[in-house]
Design an enzyme around this catalytic site. Structure first.
Site, PDB file in Angstrom:
ATOM      1  N   GLY A 114       0.776  -1.237   0.000  1.00 36.39           N
ATOM      2  CA  GLY A 114       0.000   0.000   0.000  1.00 36.39           C
ATOM      3  C   GLY A 114       0.807   1.285   0.000  1.00 36.39           C
ATOM      4  O   GLY A 114       0.435   2.255  -0.651  1.00 36.39           O
ATOM      5  N   GLU A 136       3.715   4.415   6.011  1.00 39.87           N
ATOM      6  CA  GLU A 136       2.506   3.598   5.888  1.00 39.87           C
ATOM      7  C   GLU A 136       1.442   4.366   5.103  1.00 39.87           C
ATOM      8  O   GLU A 136       1.444   5.603   5.082  1.00 39.87           O
ATOM      9  CB  GLU A 136       2.029   3.246   7.319  1.00 39.87           C
ATOM     10  CG  GLU A 136       0.751   2.463   7.437  1.00 39.87           C
ATOM     11  CD  GLU A 136       0.784   1.081   6.792  1.00 39.87           C
ATOM     12  OE1 GLU A 136       1.093   0.991   5.594  1.00 39.87           O
ATOM     13  OE2 GLU A 136       0.439   0.097   7.480  1.00 39.87           O
ATOM     14  N   ASP A 137       0.544   3.635   4.464  1.00 36.31           N
ATOM     15  CA  ASP A 137      -0.528   4.293   3.717  1.00 36.31           C
ATOM     16  C   ASP A 137      -1.645   4.767   4.637  1.00 36.31           C
ATOM     17  O   ASP A 137      -2.100   5.899   4.558  1.00 36.31           O
ATOM     18  CB  ASP A 137      -1.084   3.371   2.614  1.00 36.31           C
ATOM     19  CG  ASP A 137      -1.439   1.975   3.122  1.00 36.31           C
ATOM     20  OD1 ASP A 137      -1.286   1.699   4.336  1.00 36.31           O
ATOM     21  OD2 ASP A 137      -1.872   1.148   2.305  1.00 36.31           O
ATOM     22  N   ASP A 160      -5.305   2.249  10.769  1.00 30.93           N
ATOM     23  CA  ASP A 160      -6.712   1.966  11.071  1.00 30.93           C
ATOM     24  C   ASP A 160      -6.805   1.665  12.577  1.00 30.93           C
ATOM     25  O   ASP A 160      -6.813   2.582  13.384  1.00 30.93           O
ATOM     26  CB  ASP A 160      -7.129   0.783  10.192  1.00 30.93           C
ATOM     27  CG  ASP A 160      -8.616   0.494  10.234  1.00 30.93           C
ATOM     28  OD1 ASP A 160      -9.390   1.401  10.526  1.00 30.93           O
ATOM     29  OD2 ASP A 160      -9.004  -0.658   9.971  1.00 30.93           O
ATOM     30  N   LYS A 190      -7.262   6.934  10.492  1.00 29.36           N
ATOM     31  CA  LYS A 190      -8.668   6.852  10.911  1.00 29.36           C
ATOM     32  C   LYS A 190      -8.678   6.852  12.434  1.00 29.36           C
ATOM     33  O   LYS A 190      -8.744   5.787  13.053  1.00 29.36           O
ATOM     34  CB  LYS A 190      -9.306   5.548  10.423  1.00 29.36           C
ATOM     35  CG  LYS A 190      -9.582   5.465   8.945  1.00 29.36           C
ATOM     36  CD  LYS A 190     -10.331   4.154   8.677  1.00 29.36           C
ATOM     37  CE  LYS A 190     -10.337   3.799   7.225  1.00 29.36           C
ATOM     38  NZ  LYS A 190     -10.850   2.448   6.979  1.00 29.36           N
ATOM     39  N   PHE A 244     -14.220   3.096   4.025  1.00 32.68           N
ATOM     40  CA  PHE A 244     -13.206   2.304   3.329  1.00 32.68           C
ATOM     41  C   PHE A 244     -12.720   3.060   2.097  1.00 32.68           C
ATOM     42  O   PHE A 244     -13.494   3.378   1.206  1.00 32.68           O
ATOM     43  CB  PHE A 244     -13.737   0.924   2.944  1.00 32.68           C
ATOM     44  CG  PHE A 244     -12.615  -0.033   2.679  1.00 32.68           C
ATOM     45  CD1 PHE A 244     -12.023  -0.719   3.726  1.00 32.68           C
ATOM     46  CD2 PHE A 244     -12.110  -0.184   1.395  1.00 32.68           C
ATOM     47  CE1 PHE A 244     -10.940  -1.565   3.496  1.00 32.68           C
ATOM     48  CE2 PHE A 244     -11.031  -1.032   1.147  1.00 32.68           C
ATOM     49  CZ  PHE A 244     -10.452  -1.727   2.204  1.00 32.68           C
ATOM     50  N   VAL A 245     -11.434   3.354   2.069  1.00 32.20           N
ATOM     51  CA  VAL A 245     -10.888   4.168   0.981  1.00 32.20           C
ATOM     52  C   VAL A 245      -9.902   3.374   0.133  1.00 32.20           C
ATOM     53  O   VAL A 245      -9.240   2.462   0.627  1.00 32.20           O
ATOM     54  CB  VAL A 245     -10.217   5.449   1.530  1.00 32.20           C
ATOM     55  CG1 VAL A 245     -11.238   6.350   2.211  1.00 32.20           C
ATOM     56  CG2 VAL A 245      -9.081   5.131   2.495  1.00 32.20           C
ATOM     57  N   ARG A 293      -5.327   0.104  -6.712  1.00 35.48           N
ATOM     58  CA  ARG A 293      -4.095   0.746  -6.222  1.00 35.48           C
ATOM     59  C   ARG A 293      -3.581   1.797  -7.203  1.00 35.48           C
ATOM     60  O   ARG A 293      -2.900   2.740  -6.818  1.00 35.48           O
ATOM     61  CB  ARG A 293      -2.981  -0.298  -6.048  1.00 35.48           C
ATOM     62  CG  ARG A 293      -3.208  -1.304  -4.940  1.00 35.48           C
ATOM     63  CD  ARG A 293      -1.895  -2.059  -4.686  1.00 35.48           C
ATOM     64  NE  ARG A 293      -2.072  -3.294  -3.951  1.00 35.48           N
ATOM     65  CZ  ARG A 293      -2.161  -3.386  -2.628  1.00 35.48           C
ATOM     66  NH1 ARG A 293      -2.107  -2.300  -1.902  1.00 35.48           N
ATOM     67  NH2 ARG A 293      -2.288  -4.555  -2.034  1.00 35.48           N
TER      68      ARG A 293
END
Ligand code: IMP
Length: 181
Positions: free
Chosen positions: A43, A98-99, A102, A130, A151-152, A164
């Site tokens: 990611g 990191e992308d 969560d 988030k 959710f993205v 992606r």
């Protein structure tokens, strides 16, 4: 817009501005230090590629791939390393890239693994966060955007390995992730 998307969350321009803002801060914070930027596959690969080009200090890059035990919707926080770093990080200044954070469980576990390898320092940089979903108190040092619990996908983020490649960040339509498994 891609038909599977509910709405656009961040445009190319907004992402680009944020990445440059982060790049400037990081260049300032790590000036004079040898920085190793560790991207979490897959990611964070798109974000990392743009971020390093928004920086004006010398950096090195490496990648780590992890898989978290448990189902895709419930992370257990126990992480298995699928691809480890190429080199030792002992006495290096490490920045985990990191992308999205969560629950924070994956990152928290990874942080402990990397800290045990005795780096000079280790910090976390994420593009998306988030905060409402946070289960553990993981120290995020650099954060691009705080987002609601949706959710993205896009800009490296996937659902079942799709989307992606999209240059923007979107909210995925609920029916796509509710019925397509
Ligand atoms: P955590 O352990 O719950 O923090 O899990 C973080 C990982 O879950 C991220 O690295 C992503 O791979 C994945 N993830 C969490 N939320 C999203 C999302 O909205 N879109 C895509 N992937 C997500």
């Amino acid at each position: 817009m891609h038909p599977d998307m509910e709405k656009i969350l961040f445009s190319k321009v907004e992402i680009d501005e944020k990445v440059h803002e982060l790049g400037n801060i990081l260049s300032r914070d790590y000036v004079g230090k040898e920085l190793l930027m560790v991207g979490i596959l897959k990611g964070a690969s798109v974000f990392l590629a743009d971020l390093v080009r928004a920086m004006d200090i010398d950096v090195r890059i490496d990648f780590i791939a992890v898989s978290s035990y448990g189902t895709s919707s419930k992370s257990t926080g126990v992480v298995r390393i699928l691809k480890d770093l190429d080199k030792s990080i002992e006495l290096r200044h490490v920045l985990i890239v990191e992308d999205i954070v969560d629950t924070g469980l994956t990152l928290n576990y990874l942080l402990e693994i990397l800290k045990a390898r005795n780096p000079a320092s280790v910090r976390i940089c994420t593009l998306l966060d988030k905060p409402s979903r946070r289960g553990v108190n993981v120290p995020v040092d650099y954060n691009g955007f705080a987002i609601p619990d949706e959710f993205v996908v896009g800009y490296g983020l996937d659902y079942n390995e799709k989307y992606r490649h999209l240059p923007e960040i979107y909210v995925l339509k609920k029916e796509i992730y509710q019925y397509s498994k």
